[in-house]
Design a protein around this motif. Structure first.
Motif, PDB file in Angstrom:
ATOM      1  N   GLU A   2      12.725  -3.861   1.064  1.00 30.98           N
ATOM      2  CA  GLU A   2      12.970  -2.570   1.688  1.00 30.98           C
ATOM      3  C   GLU A   2      12.098  -2.453   2.922  1.00 30.98           C
ATOM      4  O   GLU A   2      11.068  -3.100   3.042  1.00 30.98           O
ATOM      5  CB  GLU A   2      12.621  -1.445   0.699  1.00 30.98           C
ATOM      6  N   GLY A   3      12.514  -1.608   3.834  1.00 31.02           N
ATOM      7  CA  GLY A   3      11.679  -1.333   4.995  1.00 31.02           C
ATOM      8  C   GLY A   3      11.824  -2.373   6.086  1.00 31.02           C
ATOM      9  O   GLY A   3      12.683  -3.243   6.047  1.00 31.02           O
ATOM     10  N   THR A   4      10.945  -2.251   7.041  1.00 24.78           N
ATOM     11  CA  THR A   4      10.979  -3.089   8.225  1.00 24.78           C
ATOM     12  C   THR A   4       9.993  -4.234   8.091  1.00 24.78           C
ATOM     13  O   THR A   4       8.887  -4.036   7.590  1.00 24.78           O
ATOM     14  CB  THR A   4      10.579  -2.250   9.462  1.00 24.78           C
ATOM     15  N   LEU A   5      10.401  -5.401   8.545  1.00 24.81           N
ATOM     16  CA  LEU A   5       9.491  -6.538   8.603  1.00 24.81           C
ATOM     17  C   LEU A   5       9.228  -6.858  10.065  1.00 24.81           C
ATOM     18  O   LEU A   5      10.161  -6.936  10.864  1.00 24.81           O
ATOM     19  CB  LEU A   5      10.098  -7.751   7.901  1.00 24.81           C
ATOM     20  N   MET A   6       7.958  -7.025  10.389  1.00 22.09           N
ATOM     21  CA  MET A   6       7.593  -7.386  11.746  1.00 22.09           C
ATOM     22  C   MET A   6       7.000  -8.782  11.746  1.00 22.09           C
ATOM     23  O   MET A   6       6.167  -9.103  10.894  1.00 22.09           O
ATOM     24  CB  MET A   6       6.572  -6.395  12.308  1.00 22.09           C
ATOM     25  N   ILE A   7       7.452  -9.607  12.693  1.00 21.16           N
ATOM     26  CA  ILE A   7       6.877 -10.936  12.856  1.00 21.16           C
ATOM     27  C   ILE A   7       5.774 -10.812  13.896  1.00 21.16           C
ATOM     28  O   ILE A   7       6.027 -10.411  15.037  1.00 21.16           O
ATOM     29  CB  ILE A   7       7.945 -11.957  13.290  1.00 21.16           C
ATOM     30  N   VAL A   8       4.558 -11.120  13.476  1.00 22.26           N
ATOM     31  CA  VAL A   8       3.389 -10.955  14.335  1.00 22.26           C
ATOM     32  C   VAL A   8       2.539 -12.221  14.299  1.00 22.26           C
ATOM     33  O   VAL A   8       2.554 -12.958  13.307  1.00 22.26           O
ATOM     34  CB  VAL A   8       2.536  -9.738  13.906  1.00 22.26           C
ATOM     35  N   GLY A  13      -8.121 -13.743   9.793  1.00 23.05           N
ATOM     36  CA  GLY A  13      -8.293 -12.819   8.674  1.00 23.05           C
ATOM     37  C   GLY A  13      -7.093 -12.775   7.739  1.00 23.05           C
ATOM     38  O   GLY A  13      -7.201 -12.266   6.625  1.00 23.05           O
ATOM     39  N   ASP A  14      -5.940 -13.285   8.193  1.00 19.23           N
ATOM     40  CA  ASP A  14      -4.732 -13.336   7.358  1.00 19.23           C
ATOM     41  C   ASP A  14      -4.676 -14.595   6.492  1.00 19.23           C
ATOM     42  O   ASP A  14      -3.829 -14.691   5.599  1.00 19.23           O
ATOM     43  CB  ASP A  14      -3.469 -13.336   8.244  1.00 19.23           C
ATOM     44  N   PHE A  15      -5.539 -15.564   6.762  1.00 20.90           N
ATOM     45  CA  PHE A  15      -5.394 -16.887   6.138  1.00 20.90           C
ATOM     46  C   PHE A  15      -5.410 -16.836   4.611  1.00 20.90           C
ATOM     47  O   PHE A  15      -4.618 -17.514   3.956  1.00 20.90           O
ATOM     48  CB  PHE A  15      -6.460 -17.864   6.636  1.00 20.90           C
ATOM     49  N   SER A  16      -6.302 -16.063   4.009  1.00 22.69           N
ATOM     50  CA  SER A  16      -6.353 -16.072   2.535  1.00 22.69           C
ATOM     51  C   SER A  16      -5.067 -15.498   1.950  1.00 22.69           C
ATOM     52  O   SER A  16      -4.543 -16.028   0.972  1.00 22.69           O
ATOM     53  CB  SER A  16      -7.587 -15.330   2.013  1.00 22.69           C
ATOM     54  N   GLU A  17      -4.513 -14.445   2.561  1.00 25.97           N
ATOM     55  CA  GLU A  17      -3.252 -13.888   2.071  1.00 25.97           C
ATOM     56  C   GLU A  17      -2.099 -14.863   2.320  1.00 25.97           C
ATOM     57  O   GLU A  17      -1.208 -15.009   1.482  1.00 25.97           O
ATOM     58  CB  GLU A  17      -2.966 -12.544   2.748  1.00 25.97           C
ATOM     59  N   GLU A  48      -7.352 -26.782   7.161  1.00 23.54           N
ATOM     60  CA  GLU A  48      -6.926 -27.579   8.301  1.00 23.54           C
ATOM     61  C   GLU A  48      -5.596 -27.140   8.892  1.00 23.54           C
ATOM     62  O   GLU A  48      -5.487 -26.906  10.085  1.00 23.54           O
ATOM     63  CB  GLU A  48      -6.818 -29.065   7.909  1.00 23.54           C
ATOM     64  N   TYR A  49      -4.573 -27.051   8.062  1.00 18.65           N
ATOM     65  CA  TYR A  49      -3.210 -26.911   8.578  1.00 18.65           C
ATOM     66  C   TYR A  49      -2.946 -25.583   9.278  1.00 18.65           C
ATOM     67  O   TYR A  49      -2.262 -25.550  10.296  1.00 18.65           O
ATOM     68  CB  TYR A  49      -2.184 -27.113   7.463  1.00 18.65           C
ATOM     69  N   LEU A  50      -3.441 -24.469   8.740  1.00 16.83           N
ATOM     70  CA  LEU A  50      -3.146 -23.178   9.360  1.00 16.83           C
ATOM     71  C   LEU A  50      -3.701 -23.095  10.774  1.00 16.83           C
ATOM     72  O   LEU A  50      -3.056 -22.557  11.670  1.00 16.83           O
ATOM     73  CB  LEU A  50      -3.684 -22.024   8.505  1.00 16.83           C
ATOM     74  N   ALA A  51      -4.886 -23.646  10.977  1.00 19.81           N
ATOM     75  CA  ALA A  51      -5.507 -23.606  12.310  1.00 19.81           C
ATOM     76  C   ALA A  51      -4.854 -24.582  13.286  1.00 19.81           C
ATOM     77  O   ALA A  51      -5.050 -24.469  14.500  1.00 19.81           O
ATOM     78  CB  ALA A  51      -7.005 -23.895  12.198  1.00 19.81           C
ATOM     79  N   ALA A  52      -4.057 -25.517  12.767  1.00 13.62           N
ATOM     80  CA  ALA A  52      -3.482 -26.568  13.604  1.00 13.62           C
ATOM     81  C   ALA A  52      -2.096 -26.225  14.141  1.00 13.62           C
ATOM     82  O   ALA A  52      -1.515 -27.011  14.880  1.00 13.62           O
ATOM     83  CB  ALA A  52      -3.414 -27.878  12.816  1.00 13.62           C
ATOM     84  N   VAL A  64       1.716  -5.993   4.253  1.00 15.00           N
ATOM     85  CA  VAL A  64       1.658  -7.100   3.290  1.00 15.00           C
ATOM     86  C   VAL A  64       2.487  -8.258   3.830  1.00 15.00           C
ATOM     87  O   VAL A  64       3.630  -8.076   4.260  1.00 15.00           O
ATOM     88  CB  VAL A  64       2.180  -6.650   1.905  1.00 15.00           C
ATOM     89  N   ILE A  65       1.908  -9.447   3.808  1.00 11.89           N
ATOM     90  CA  ILE A  65       2.604 -10.640   4.303  1.00 11.89           C
ATOM     91  C   ILE A  65       3.680 -11.052   3.296  1.00 11.89           C
ATOM     92  O   ILE A  65       3.383 -11.305   2.127  1.00 11.89           O
ATOM     93  CB  ILE A  65       1.619 -11.787   4.565  1.00 11.89           C
ATOM     94  N   GLN A  66       4.925 -11.121   3.761  1.00 13.10           N
ATOM     95  CA  GLN A  66       6.060 -11.511   2.920  1.00 13.10           C
ATOM     96  C   GLN A  66       6.490 -12.952   3.176  1.00 13.10           C
ATOM     97  O   GLN A  66       7.231 -13.531   2.395  1.00 13.10           O
ATOM     98  CB  GLN A  66       7.243 -10.569   3.166  1.00 13.10           C
ATOM     99  N   GLY A  67       6.040 -13.517   4.293  1.00 14.10           N
ATOM    100  CA  GLY A  67       6.376 -14.889   4.627  1.00 14.10           C
ATOM    101  C   GLY A  67       5.609 -15.291   5.868  1.00 14.10           C
ATOM    102  O   GLY A  67       5.010 -14.445   6.543  1.00 14.10           O
ATOM    103  N   PHE A  68       5.609 -16.593   6.159  1.00 14.36           N
ATOM    104  CA  PHE A  68       4.929 -17.055   7.372  1.00 14.36           C
ATOM    105  C   PHE A  68       5.592 -18.311   7.909  1.00 14.36           C
ATOM    106  O   PHE A  68       6.337 -19.003   7.205  1.00 14.36           O
ATOM    107  CB  PHE A  68       3.429 -17.260   7.132  1.00 14.36           C
ATOM    108  N   LEU A  69       5.307 -18.564   9.168  1.00 15.91           N
ATOM    109  CA  LEU A  69       5.915 -19.648   9.932  1.00 15.91           C
ATOM    110  C   LEU A  69       4.841 -20.306  10.774  1.00 15.91           C
ATOM    111  O   LEU A  69       4.064 -19.612  11.435  1.00 15.91           O
ATOM    112  CB  LEU A  69       6.989 -19.040  10.841  1.00 15.91           C
ATOM    113  N   GLY A  70       4.800 -21.628  10.750  1.00 17.36           N
ATOM    114  CA  GLY A  70       3.896 -22.371  11.617  1.00 17.36           C
ATOM    115  C   GLY A  70       4.683 -23.396  12.399  1.00 17.36           C
ATOM    116  O   GLY A  70       5.502 -24.121  11.828  1.00 17.36           O
ATOM    117  N   THR A  71       4.471 -23.430  13.715  1.00 16.66           N
ATOM    118  CA  THR A  71       5.156 -24.412  14.547  1.00 16.66           C
ATOM    119  C   THR A  71       4.143 -25.213  15.359  1.00 16.66           C
ATOM    120  O   THR A  71       3.013 -24.770  15.579  1.00 16.66           O
ATOM    121  CB  THR A  71       6.149 -23.747  15.529  1.00 16.66           C
TER     122      THR A  71
END
Length: 148
Positions: A2-8, A13-17, A48-52, A64-71
């Protein structure tokens, strides 16, 4: 969802979540991994990977983080959804963001995760090659996929 999801853009500070989302997603979809494998990759993801990668997260209206993307370059290096977000259209939204906004045209997908393979095929990616091991040399075959 439900609601709006924003990709930011993700912040450190988000890494642990993000790692919590990664672990829940992997436990729901990567049934071929042992507990030892999950713990091994979890440390690499966090340290390693998140910072890379260029990292974005999809946050709901409560933050609340519902998903994430790394490129990285033209490759989607990671895309994981909280189990509660599967089937909501968020994966599609993140892939379209990666392809349309970030210019991604490639992704490596675990061959042993047929739902992910099917998802990327549905999104227009085609298998162009295969590796018998993952990037760490472990026996988890990868399909190399590209979008035209």
């Amino acid at each position: 969802m439900e609601g709006t999801l924003m990709i930011v853009p993700a912040r450190e500070g988000d890494f642990s979540e993000i790692v919590e989302v990664w672990e829940a997603s992997v436990r729901a979809t990567h049934l071929f991994l042992s507990e030892e494998d999950i713990q091994y990759y979890k440390q690499l993801i966090l340290n390693e990977y998140l910072a890379a990668v260029t990292l974005f997260c999809a946050k709901d209206d409560q933050g609340v983080i519902q998903g994430f993307l790394g490129t990285s370059g033209q490759s989607i290096e990671m895309l994981f959804l909280a189990p509660r977000a599967r089937g909501s259209g968020l994966g599609r939204k993140l892939v379209l963001f990666a392809t349309d906004e970030l210019g991604a045209t490639k992704v490596d997908v675990n061959e042993q995760n047929p739902a992910a393979v099917g998802f990327y095929e549905h999104m227009g990616f085609k298998t162009t090659g295969r590796s018998p091991v993952d990037g760490m040399g472990k026996p988890f075959p990868l399909l190399h996929m590209e979008k035209e």
